[in-house]
Design a protein around this motif. Sequence first.
Motif, PDB file in Angstrom:
ATOM      1  N   ASP A  30       0.822  -1.204   0.000  1.00 47.58           N
ATOM      2  CA  ASP A  30       0.000   0.000   0.000  1.00 47.58           C
ATOM      3  C   ASP A  30       0.857   1.255   0.000  1.00 47.58           C
ATOM      4  N   GLY A  31       2.142   1.092  -0.253  1.00 43.99           N
ATOM      5  CA  GLY A  31       3.045   2.227  -0.262  1.00 43.99           C
ATOM      6  C   GLY A  31       3.665   2.515   1.094  1.00 43.99           C
ATOM      7  N   HIS A  32       3.291   1.746   2.118  1.00 45.09           N
ATOM      8  CA  HIS A  32       3.808   1.979   3.458  1.00 45.09           C
ATOM      9  C   HIS A  32       4.432   0.739   4.084  1.00 45.09           C
ATOM     10  N   ALA A  33       4.587  -0.323   3.315  1.00 44.10           N
ATOM     11  CA  ALA A  33       5.094  -1.584   3.866  1.00 44.10           C
ATOM     12  C   ALA A  33       6.494  -1.427   4.457  1.00 44.10           C
ATOM     13  N   ALA A  34       7.400  -0.794   3.728  1.00 43.78           N
ATOM     14  CA  ALA A  34       8.767  -0.621   4.232  1.00 43.78           C
ATOM     15  C   ALA A  34       8.773   0.237   5.491  1.00 43.78           C
ATOM     16  N   GLU A  35       7.945   1.253   5.507  1.00 45.08           N
ATOM     17  CA  GLU A  35       7.851   2.108   6.691  1.00 45.08           C
ATOM     18  C   GLU A  35       7.392   1.309   7.908  1.00 45.08           C
ATOM     19  N   ARG A  36       6.399   0.430   7.720  1.00 50.17           N
ATOM     20  CA  ARG A  36       5.923  -0.389   8.833  1.00 50.17           C
ATOM     21  C   ARG A  36       7.004  -1.313   9.359  1.00 50.17           C
ATOM     22  N   VAL A  37       7.799  -1.883   8.469  1.00 48.32           N
ATOM     23  CA  VAL A  37       8.892  -2.766   8.896  1.00 48.32           C
ATOM     24  C   VAL A  37       9.885  -1.985   9.733  1.00 48.32           C
ATOM     25  N   VAL A  38      10.278  -0.826   9.270  1.00 46.41           N
ATOM     26  CA  VAL A  38      11.242  -0.003  10.016  1.00 46.41           C
ATOM     27  C   VAL A  38      10.675   0.377  11.374  1.00 46.41           C
ATOM     28  N   ARG A  39       9.430   0.816  11.390  1.00 48.75           N
ATOM     29  CA  ARG A  39       8.829   1.229  12.661  1.00 48.75           C
ATOM     30  C   ARG A  39       8.728   0.066  13.645  1.00 48.75           C
ATOM     31  N   ARG A  40       8.298  -1.090  13.160  1.00 46.44           N
ATOM     32  CA  ARG A  40       8.086  -2.225  14.051  1.00 46.44           C
ATOM     33  C   ARG A  40       9.397  -2.830  14.534  1.00 46.44           C
ATOM     34  N   PHE A  41      10.344  -3.050  13.636  1.00 48.99           N
ATOM     35  CA  PHE A  41      11.547  -3.784  13.998  1.00 48.99           C
ATOM     36  C   PHE A  41      12.708  -2.917  14.458  1.00 48.99           C
ATOM     37  N   PHE A  42      12.797  -1.693  13.968  1.00 50.51           N
ATOM     38  CA  PHE A  42      13.943  -0.864  14.328  1.00 50.51           C
ATOM     39  C   PHE A  42      13.600   0.227  15.337  1.00 50.51           C
ATOM     40  N   LEU A  43      12.371   0.695  15.324  1.00 53.21           N
ATOM     41  CA  LEU A  43      11.982   1.761  16.237  1.00 53.21           C
ATOM     42  C   LEU A  43      11.105   1.261  17.372  1.00 53.21           C
ATOM     43  N   ASP A  44      10.815  -0.040  17.359  1.00 45.20           N
ATOM     44  CA  ASP A  44      10.029  -0.682  18.414  1.00 45.20           C
ATOM     45  C   ASP A  44       8.666  -0.036  18.621  1.00 45.20           C
ATOM     46  N   GLU A  45       8.061   0.379  17.511  1.00 43.52           N
ATOM     47  CA  GLU A  45       6.718   0.941  17.565  1.00 43.52           C
ATOM     48  C   GLU A  45       5.712  -0.155  17.273  1.00 43.52           C
ATOM     49  N   GLY A  46       4.523  -0.038  17.792  1.00 44.18           N
ATOM     50  CA  GLY A  46       3.491  -1.037  17.579  1.00 44.18           C
ATOM     51  C   GLY A  46       3.029  -1.086  16.140  1.00 44.18           C
ATOM     52  N   GLY A  47       2.275  -2.099  15.806  1.00 44.85           N
ATOM     53  CA  GLY A  47       1.786  -2.273  14.452  1.00 44.85           C
ATOM     54  C   GLY A  47       0.384  -1.775  14.249  1.00 44.85           C
ATOM     55  N   ASP A  48      -0.013  -0.747  14.978  1.00 46.86           N
ATOM     56  CA  ASP A  48      -1.394  -0.240  14.905  1.00 46.86           C
ATOM     57  C   ASP A  48      -1.551   0.802  13.819  1.00 46.86           C
ATOM     58  N   GLY A  49      -1.294   0.419  12.594  1.00 46.81           N
ATOM     59  CA  GLY A  49      -1.457   1.338  11.478  1.00 46.81           C
ATOM     60  C   GLY A  49      -0.244   2.205  11.262  1.00 46.81           C
TER      61      GLY A  49
END
Length: 50
Positions: A30-49
């Motif tokens: 959806d154009g944000h997949a890479a951003e979600r990976v970085v946020r979840r795995f590198f920035l330890d942010e939740g996966g809530d959108g």
Amino acid sequence: MEVLRTGECRSARSTRPRAAFRERFCAYDDGHAAERVVRRFFLDEGGDGV
């Protein structure tokens, strides 16, 4: 990466595997997949959108 160098990735032999990959994974693109990976795995942010 010989398959890319020789053009095998565009051959008739690779058509079916490429289609299967697209069917399985492109729905998530959806154009944000890479951003979600970085946020979840590198920035330890939740996966809530995003």
